[in-house]
Enzyme design. Structure first.
Site, PDB file in Angstrom:
ATOM      1  N   ASP A   1      14.509   5.306   8.491  1.00 33.60           N
ATOM      2  CA  ASP A   1      14.132   5.819   7.178  1.00 33.60           C
ATOM      3  C   ASP A   1      13.207   4.824   6.480  1.00 33.60           C
ATOM      4  O   ASP A   1      12.842   3.798   7.053  1.00 33.60           O
ATOM      5  CB  ASP A   1      15.383   6.137   6.343  1.00 33.60           C
ATOM      6  CG  ASP A   1      16.189   4.885   5.994  1.00 33.60           C
ATOM      7  OD1 ASP A   1      15.620   3.771   5.951  1.00 33.60           O
ATOM      8  OD2 ASP A   1      17.398   5.025   5.747  1.00 33.60           O
ATOM      9  N   ALA A   2      12.846   5.160   5.253  1.00 33.34           N
ATOM     10  CA  ALA A   2      11.845   4.368   4.536  1.00 33.34           C
ATOM     11  C   ALA A   2      12.337   2.958   4.195  1.00 33.34           C
ATOM     12  O   ALA A   2      11.556   2.129   3.742  1.00 33.34           O
ATOM     13  CB  ALA A   2      11.399   5.101   3.266  1.00 33.34           C
TER      14      ALA A   2
END
Lengths: 135, 135, 135, 135
Positions: A16-17
């Site tokens: 994820d980010a």
């Protein structure tokens, strides 16, 4: 009972980010390990349903995230049967970096119920499988 | 035919380690928009199956990624029917930042086939729905 | 402290071959609700990182799956702050069918840590946010 | 140029309520194969970024879904470089059941751009890699 370790490569889809494995990604990895542990002992989701009319459903999951997984990592994901009784099987699981001796990333616990595929009602795990799963 | 825009919030689950919306995330968003476009016109996956024995399956997808989506963004995802004929419906779709007038992030195209739920064979879209979908 | 309910539509992407919402899907829905609860109180993942150099990371998750979610369902997903102390915030969460008064599908608990984005070390939640989050 | 085949097991996470592999699941599988194809030739996402400041981003994807993947299946997913020129690399890909000689499930095409990690601008693939990738 014996511990099973599944190697899992971390791909972009799993991250994820924040630059690490997304939490639900670890939950998916844990199920992959349980699935393969069961398949090795003759319990295959599809066959179980088609031949016995039984399904395995996750009834609870716990995971404690200790350290992050990273893009490109090879992880080792364990599944170990703690208890099987009536309709319920309890697994303890870990995710470690590189191998079974690597850094601990996740500790978890999963309860899986055996249910009637047609109506979702709890059903005892078939005795012939309990024996095999307890080996 | 009218363009439909679905607002979609970008959550951590949708992003990857490059800090942006993961490509398959956009593919999922595009399906959400098609699904809601169809539901507004009376075609609901579950009802379609239960009452008509028909399923809608994606037979092709194309997406060109022009600019990244970011964590926390509100995106606008469109679905517009280009053609429906026989068993096949063709949608053109866009993903834009903020709203239908925002920066273009993705251009796509999706073909959806109407099939018999029992055997997967192509079936004509029911005429009463074609009329509604073409409005 | 007040309970927050996020409506979540179940799309095909959220389901699995057992015909219901996949377990990790519920874990994703729970994070959406926590994220929106926090955003309403001024804590936005991206802004938190960019302005304060802080990130929020999930350190543990528990979920008990009571009843299945189905394709096309609208679910209501809650987030309620149980405790915030030091670097740690604890949420209790539920997923219900249709609305906050609907059938209980999932009960869960999530712990979120505030960490330094640069090195991952635990950091106290900033006092100005603690006050707002405890309201 | 040589075709690369990655074996991929279908888990519950990859399926949907239609009982088959969800379409975006195939898109994820295709990226796994491209990633491993590149890694075998010395291009690792993380290392590429850390040592060269370059990232690889998907700029377009096409997939035609010919037949369904099923729970428990082992799939073979290919990646084959069609062309690499400037900032752009084009892959053709297939997903087949069981092995490289099995039933064709998906045909696809993916374009991957080499970009500057800092600003997202297109950058030529480094010459030393182009040579290796074209082998």
């Amino acid at each position: 009972m014996s511990v099973f370790w599944l190697p899992v490569r971390v791909y972009l889809e799993d991250t994820d980010a924040q630059g690490v494995v997304y939490n639900a990604g670890f939950v998916r990895f844990m199920e992959r390990a349980r699935t393969d542990w069961l398949r090795e002992r003759g319990v295959d989701h599809r066959a179980f349903d088609e031949t016995l009319g039984l399904s395995l459903v996750l009834t609870s999951i716990e995971a404690r995230f200790k350290a992050p997984g990273k893009l490109g990592d090879i992880l080792a994901v364990s599944a170990d049967l703690l208890e099987i009784k009536g309709a319920r099987a309890v697994f303890v699981q870990e995710v470690r970096r590189d191998s079974s001796g690597g850094e601990l990333l996740v500790e978890g616990r999963a309860e899986v119920a055996c249910v009637d595929s047609a109506n979702g009602r709890a059903r005892r795990w078939p005795a012939e499988f309990v024996k095999e799963l307890n080996r």
